[in-house]
Scaffold this active site. Sequence first.
Site, short mmCIF file in Angstrom:
data_model
loop_
_atom_site.label_atom_id
_atom_site.label_comp_id
_atom_site.label_asym_id
_atom_site.label_seq_id
_atom_site.Cartn_x
_atom_site.Cartn_y
_atom_site.Cartn_z
N ASP A 219 30.41 32.55 36.87
CA ASP A 219 30.51 31.15 36.90
C ASP A 219 29.36 30.30 37.26
O ASP A 219 29.38 29.29 36.91
CB ASP A 219 31.71 30.78 37.61
CG ASP A 219 31.78 30.82 39.00
OD1 ASP A 219 30.62 31.22 39.90
OD2 ASP A 219 33.05 31.33 39.78
N HIS A 236 26.13 40.22 38.06
CA HIS A 236 26.56 40.44 36.74
C HIS A 236 26.28 39.39 35.64
O HIS A 236 26.71 39.06 34.66
CB HIS A 236 27.89 40.70 36.46
CG HIS A 236 28.35 41.68 37.64
ND1 HIS A 236 29.86 41.86 37.91
CD2 HIS A 236 27.69 42.83 37.83
CE1 HIS A 236 29.74 43.02 38.87
NE2 HIS A 236 28.82 43.58 38.81
N CYS A 244 21.61 35.10 21.54
CA CYS A 244 22.20 35.55 20.35
C CYS A 244 22.15 37.30 20.09
O CYS A 244 21.11 37.85 20.59
CB CYS A 244 21.32 35.22 19.06
SG CYS A 244 21.84 35.90 17.38
N CYS A 247 19.14 37.97 17.03
CA CYS A 247 17.84 37.67 17.26
C CYS A 247 17.56 37.64 18.51
O CYS A 247 16.36 37.39 19.00
CB CYS A 247 17.38 36.29 16.30
SG CYS A 247 18.15 34.84 16.86
N CYS A 271 20.29 32.27 13.17
CA CYS A 271 21.05 33.55 12.20
C CYS A 271 22.01 33.07 11.40
O CYS A 271 22.29 33.47 10.24
CB CYS A 271 21.37 34.51 13.39
SG CYS A 271 20.35 35.36 14.00
N GLY A 345 35.94 37.62 49.16
CA GLY A 345 36.66 37.46 47.97
C GLY A 345 36.36 38.50 46.85
O GLY A 345 36.13 37.97 45.90
N SER A 370 38.72 38.39 52.78
CA SER A 370 39.65 38.21 51.60
C SER A 370 41.06 38.43 51.80
O SER A 370 41.52 38.61 52.68
CB SER A 370 39.30 39.54 50.70
OG SER A 370 39.44 39.38 49.40
N CYS A 388 39.90 32.39 51.67
CA CYS A 388 38.41 32.41 52.25
C CYS A 388 38.08 31.05 52.80
O CYS A 388 37.24 30.99 53.76
CB CYS A 388 37.27 33.31 51.48
SG CYS A 388 37.62 32.76 49.81
P1 CNA Z 1 38.70 40.92 42.01
O1 CNA Z 1 38.46 42.42 41.43
O2 CNA Z 1 39.33 40.09 40.95
O3 CNA Z 1 39.08 40.90 43.31
C1 CNA Z 1 38.89 39.57 43.85
C2 CNA Z 1 39.50 39.58 45.37
O4 CNA Z 1 39.14 38.36 45.89
C3 CNA Z 1 40.73 40.21 45.39
O5 CNA Z 1 41.07 41.31 46.28
C4 CNA Z 1 41.61 39.03 45.73
O6 CNA Z 1 42.65 39.28 46.95
C5 CNA Z 1 40.71 37.96 46.68
N1 CNA Z 1 40.82 36.70 46.47
C6 CNA Z 1 41.38 36.04 45.34
N2 CNA Z 1 41.43 34.78 45.66
C7 CNA Z 1 41.03 34.53 47.12
C8 CNA Z 1 41.05 33.71 47.89
N3 CNA Z 1 41.31 32.29 47.66
N4 CNA Z 1 40.41 33.98 49.46
C9 CNA Z 1 40.38 35.00 49.60
N5 CNA Z 1 40.43 36.18 48.85
C10 CNA Z 1 40.54 35.92 47.59
O7 CNA Z 1 37.17 40.43 41.45
P2 CNA Z 1 35.73 41.05 42.05
O8 CNA Z 1 34.80 39.66 42.07
O9 CNA Z 1 36.02 41.87 43.24
O10 CNA Z 1 35.26 41.99 40.81
C11 CNA Z 1 34.14 41.68 40.11
C12 CNA Z 1 34.26 41.28 38.82
C13 CNA Z 1 35.25 40.15 38.69
C14 CNA Z 1 32.89 40.85 38.36
O11 CNA Z 1 32.30 41.55 37.43
C15 CNA Z 1 32.98 39.29 37.84
O12 CNA Z 1 32.23 38.93 36.76
C16 CNA Z 1 34.35 39.37 37.44
N6 CNA Z 1 35.08 37.78 37.76
C17 CNA Z 1 34.44 36.80 37.86
C18 CNA Z 1 34.80 35.48 38.13
C19 CNA Z 1 34.00 34.51 38.43
O13 CNA Z 1 33.03 34.38 38.14
N7 CNA Z 1 34.62 33.47 38.99
C20 CNA Z 1 36.11 35.40 37.63
C21 CNA Z 1 36.98 36.38 37.26
C22 CNA Z 1 36.51 37.84 37.29
#
Ligand code: CNA
Length: 418
Positions: A219, A236, A244, A247, A271, A345, A370, A388
């Site tokens: 994000d 990531h 694109c 191209c 393109c 998180g 988390s 968090c």
């Molecule tokens: P995940 O596997 O969805 O894990 C997220 C973890 O965070 C879970 O264990 C939840 O329990 C915990 N969680 C959620 N909200 C809270 C909170 N408010 N406080 C504390 N803990 C919380 O996601 P990961 O990031 O571990 O997995 C990696 C993926 C998710 C990557 O490839 C990202 O690109 C992908 N992703 C990113 C986004 C973003 O950029 N905001 C959104 C969704 C997925």
Amino acid sequence: MLDVIAMLEDQDQESDSNDHIDAAGQVPAEQDTGTPTSSLSAASLRQELKDLGIEPFLDKYIADSVHTVRDVLTAFGLRLPPHFEDLCESDIWSIFRIYLKREFNRRDRLPHINCMEDIVKILVKCQKVIVVTGAGISTSLGIPDFRSSGGIYSRLEKYNLSDPQELFDISLFRQDPSIFYDFAKELLPEFRGYSPTHAFIRLLQDRGVLLRQYTQNIDDIESTAGIDGQRLMQCHGSFKTASCMTCRSQVAGSALFPDIRNGTVPKCSICSTAQKKLERVVSNKRSRASDSPKWDSCDSIDEDAVASFGVMKPDITFFGEELTSGFKSQILEDREVADLLICIGTSLKVAPVAGIPSIMPPSVPQLFISREPAGKEYVFDLELHGQCDAIVRQLATQAGWLAGFETLVEGGQIQKTF
Ligand code: CNA
């Protein structure tokens, strides 16, 4: 094979202390009650494995032929799932050896870290903190994570995917980019702001102790929070830029936002003017145009390339694509100097970021924050479970940093729509 181990561990219903092998290496006979009579817990067995090493451990517990591998697995607190019961002994051996190797290499918890106060004492002294973040640090901004109940993976039924990760599979994107764009709007922040957890990481940076933030998030909210590009590894990729598929021309990611919000597939302006040319190339795949621009310089164009012709894709790393360059060398360099690891998180399910805790030197303290516990394969010195944003506020308070933290949090609340 590690998934197999995870399956074994999932069967582990009881705590470590319930399955025992006795001090002389005897698996005690179960009494009528089914309760083991022994005195040595699985924790002690693990310790013995570490002290002896794998081969002497096997000599002691297996080579005597008194115990089977299954006995020892049971004593470790592991149960074979019912569908594993038919595995032959050699397969069980392979699983057992992998399990022992992993247990042998598992770091030990640092004994002086048992509560938040202990970690705060370290936090206020440390100089080089690695922060690993995941989707959980952005959920309070309304961006769903993947794996929580209600997360993105729980809402994908309509796409009929065999695995929710397919949504980020580059092959599927090439075949049909509209599937990704149908839901991608969910990943875009509604407004320019950042969460208190982003503010906490920025605070570490402002205090001069942030060695690096390794974020799995796409994000790009770290940029909004003012995390310095030199201190940030977007493992990531992110929505910050887009390219694109054909191209490779690159634009600012925000140029795609209107299409993403509408659920339409964004097209490359270069393109799209060449669409007719593509049609000609497809009808005669082997032909080459004399003015041969970059996008038709190959001998043949496959159907997937046609489906994604001129489609813009955010520069986020899909499954099947190379990871952000420099990740490996950077983490190997950082691990040598880091004095604290904080993971926030994340479910730590996606490699290679999930491997960061295990490659840190064992003496570096590790904190996990988390809503849900880290998997059993991880040994953090302290796990703080909950929201968090609230936990980092507590940490900032106990560290005596509350004023600076609140100022940064306030800055993150400025709501400005894109
Ligand atoms: P995940 O596997 O969805 O894990 C997220 C973890 O965070 C879970 O264990 C939840 O329990 C915990 N969680 C959620 N909200 C809270 C909170 N408010 N406080 C504390 N803990 C919380 O996601 P990961 O990031 O571990 O997995 C990696 C993926 C998710 C990557 O490839 C990202 O690109 C992908 N992703 C990113 C986004 C973003 O950029 N905001 C959104 C969704 C997925």
